[in-house]
Structure formats: structure tokens, C-alpha cells
Scaffold this active site. Sequence first.
Site: not given
Lengths: 147, 349
Positions: B92, B125, B129
Site C-alpha cells: 500500500d 489502508h 496496518y
Amino acid sequence: MKAAIIYSSVTGNTSTLAEIICENMSKYTIETDLIPVDEFHPEQLHNYDIVTVGTYSWDNGELPLEMEEVFEAFEDEEVKHITTGIFGTGDSFYPYYCGAVDIFRDMLYVHTNLAVTLKVELTPQEEDLHRCKKFCDRLASEFAVVS
Amino acid sequence: MTQVDQSLSKIKLLNPTYPNKATGIINGESSGLLNWNDIAYPQMYDLYQTLLANFWKAQEINMQDDIKQWDSLSETEKDIFLRINTQLASLDSLQTPTMTHVMDYVTDSSFKAIFAVISQQEAVHNESYSYILSSIVPLREQNERFDQAKEDPMVRKRNQLILDSYEAFRENPTPQRLFELAINSINLEGIYFYAGFAFFYHLARKQKMLKTSTMISYIQRDEMQHAYFVSQFVRILLTENPELNTKENIQYVYQTVDKAVQLEKEWADYILKDIEGIDIGEFHSYVEYLANKRFRQIGLDNFYPERDNPMEWIHVFSDEMMNETKSDFFEQKSRTYTKVSSSNGFDEL
């Protein structure tokens, strides 16, 4: 005998499926009209012996907004004698794969002579062509002369 | 006629003499002003709306349940969990700046806007994480895990395929390289995430770490739209620029996606081998099934044998599973029909 295919498509998958089904219907010499949902009027239902509906599914396996009118037409019009089939394309990465097909199935079973349902993942594949043929076989068999 | 190897020039912000409705997605004339009611590909407005409707943020998900459960995971599960987390984060991290970079060379303002939204979602995104990591391990270990991802030869090999193409476009942004970038973006978003997704959904099947998998599910929902958008972008790019629509480029798609498929299988062999309950052979077929889907999305034929989804449990959670209250603009009608099946006298094909 006359048949109609009423369908809605965004990505082209359902319209491809609708065309394949339309082609198969013509093999039974059943005159078939292909009707995109934006050209559909509820009273048209009375012109047909067989009506198939094609829809994609939206988000959480829901009916696309534009198919609501078709759904309600079957609820409101006198369609008990019409033989129906419901088909659709979907993506098994979403919950309720082809959910809109199931929503139509349950309603068509109550209001019409539902003969057959068909779900296809995205673009129709080789194997799906056989299933399209079966779909039409099943619809036509409702009208086979019993000797 | 498009010179496929001639650099695209960075577009001026405003070109008042050009129309608002772009004449091409690259090398087109466009004023730079965006009126969504007057765009070359009206379906892009629907896509934009769909992307916005997916909006979510990591902080909305309460991690308490996962924090409590973390210690009940086996050491292997913990290790794989952290490695997959940082590996996905590294993917990402590439995607956020690349999507904004592409914006400079795309002439159609509606496409620019969509690239901007995609970039924003990739940033979310990325944050998710970090958010997961911050809930379960201290910063020192987080940093070790990121270093591990940076050094892992397998991760590097996988990323290299994507990086080479993205860097090539940065160096010399030609239409050919934009096309190649788009294909690699499909690899990244449409293939490379799935071994990771499989792991988290597998934990979810065992009722473990459900808050993490809720986020994964949101991410998958976004990525599916991104891969769909990029496939549309590729189709339009090839249609508008027939010079790009060559046998060699179609071959390029098959070869490059196949490379990604092999790398994803290798990665799965390596990262999922100690996870009980995931059949690696089955996952190999799954990746091929997945790649076939990608080929068909860009209008090509299947490359691998046709098969049904072999791992149907890898899918976005339903609204009910996420306890999501519908925030739709219109109320979903309640329908009162009883569920029927083929035992009621019709055929289900």
C-alpha cells in the site's frame, strides 16, 4: 408464443448473458424481445408467455435500484400464468453471491410460474454456455405438448 | 496518432482554451476544470460514487477484542500475522504515491479525481496496518517487523516486479509505460493481496482476530473497486490509443500477470505453509482462478483452466457480519417472501 428478456447491466456481464439467452430462445423459434430496463413498462408483461429477468447484484447482494420497478410490476400486475426465469451475474468475492437473483426468485415463485434460475460469475465462460442452453430448455419445456 | 514511446508531458493545471470534457484520457485536450455532468465516460461518475460510499476509517473499529485475543494465538500465527501485516503495508505504501503520480499525466479530469480517491483510500489502508500493529505490539517490535519486510528476499522479489514498472514510468512517463504500470497495478491490487487476505479470513473462520479481519474486509472491498477501475482504464487506454493495442502488449499482460501469479504462489508456499487448515494446492488454483477474473475484466480470455471459485470463504463480510447499520441514502425495502429452493419445483442452475 412470445418471450421477453428484461435486464439491467452495468459492466456488460449481464447484458452479454442476456444476449446469449436471447440467441438460445430463438433456436426454439420463440419470438423473443430483449428489453433493457430503461425501456420497460409494467403493462408490457401482458404481451408475453415467458418472461425472463436478468440482473446484477449490488453491494450486500441487493437489487439494483433500477430493477425495483420490474420487481414491483410482477407484484402488481396479473402474471400468475406467465412462465418465468431469473438469471444474473455476480462476483463471489462479495457476500450473498448473486443476491438479487435470490430476491427475485422468492418473489417470482409466489406470483408466477417460476421455472428456472441461473447464476453466472462475471463474464459468461464456456461452461456457462451449456447452462444457458439448459435455462432455455427448461423454459421451453413448460410449453412442450404432452402427448 | 499516439507515439507510444514518446514522453507524456506534465499537464498544466488550467488550459482555459480547451473544453471541460476531455478529448482523451492521455494526450487529450482538457481545460482542467471538472464538471461531473459533462464527462467523456459518464459511468465514471457511478464508479466515483461507489468508491466514496465505501468510505471508512481505521479508528472506527474498536480493537479491544483482538487485543484480548492476541495472546491466545500460537507463536506461528503471531509471527505470520505480523509478517503479512507489514508486507501488505509495504504494498500500500507504493500505491499511494503512484496513484497521485499518474494524475499528472492523465488528461481527463474525472479520471484524475478517481485516482485521487484511490490514493486517499490506499493511505487509509496503510494507516489501518499501523493501527492494528499499535494495538498488539510495542513500537520496537513494529520497527523490527518493518525491517524484516524490507529485508525479506521473497518480499523483495515480489515487489521488484511492480517497482521496476513503476520506476520506469517515473523515469520516462510514456504511454507504453503507463499501460505497463496499469497492468502491474492490477497485479498489486488484484493478485498480491490475496495470500494475506486468505490468512486473515482463515483466522476469522476460527473466530479469531475479527476486528482485524473486519478491516481486511473493508480493504478488500476497496481493492476490488480499484482493480475494476484500473481494468476500465486499461480498456479505454487501448481503445483510444490503438497503437498500444498490439499483440505484443496483450502478450505482455499474459506474461506479467502470470509472473505475479507464480510469485503469489511462491509467497503462499512460504508464508502459509505452517498454517493448518489452508490447503496450499487449493490456494494455487485459487490464484489462477483470481487471475482469470482479472483477464476477463480487461476483456481478455482466461489464461488458466476455467474453474469455480475454490476458496469461497475468501470474501468481503456481509453487512450483518460487520453489524453495520445501513447508512444508505434510501431505506432498503423489507421484503416478506419466504426463501424457496429447487425443492419447490423449479431448477437452480
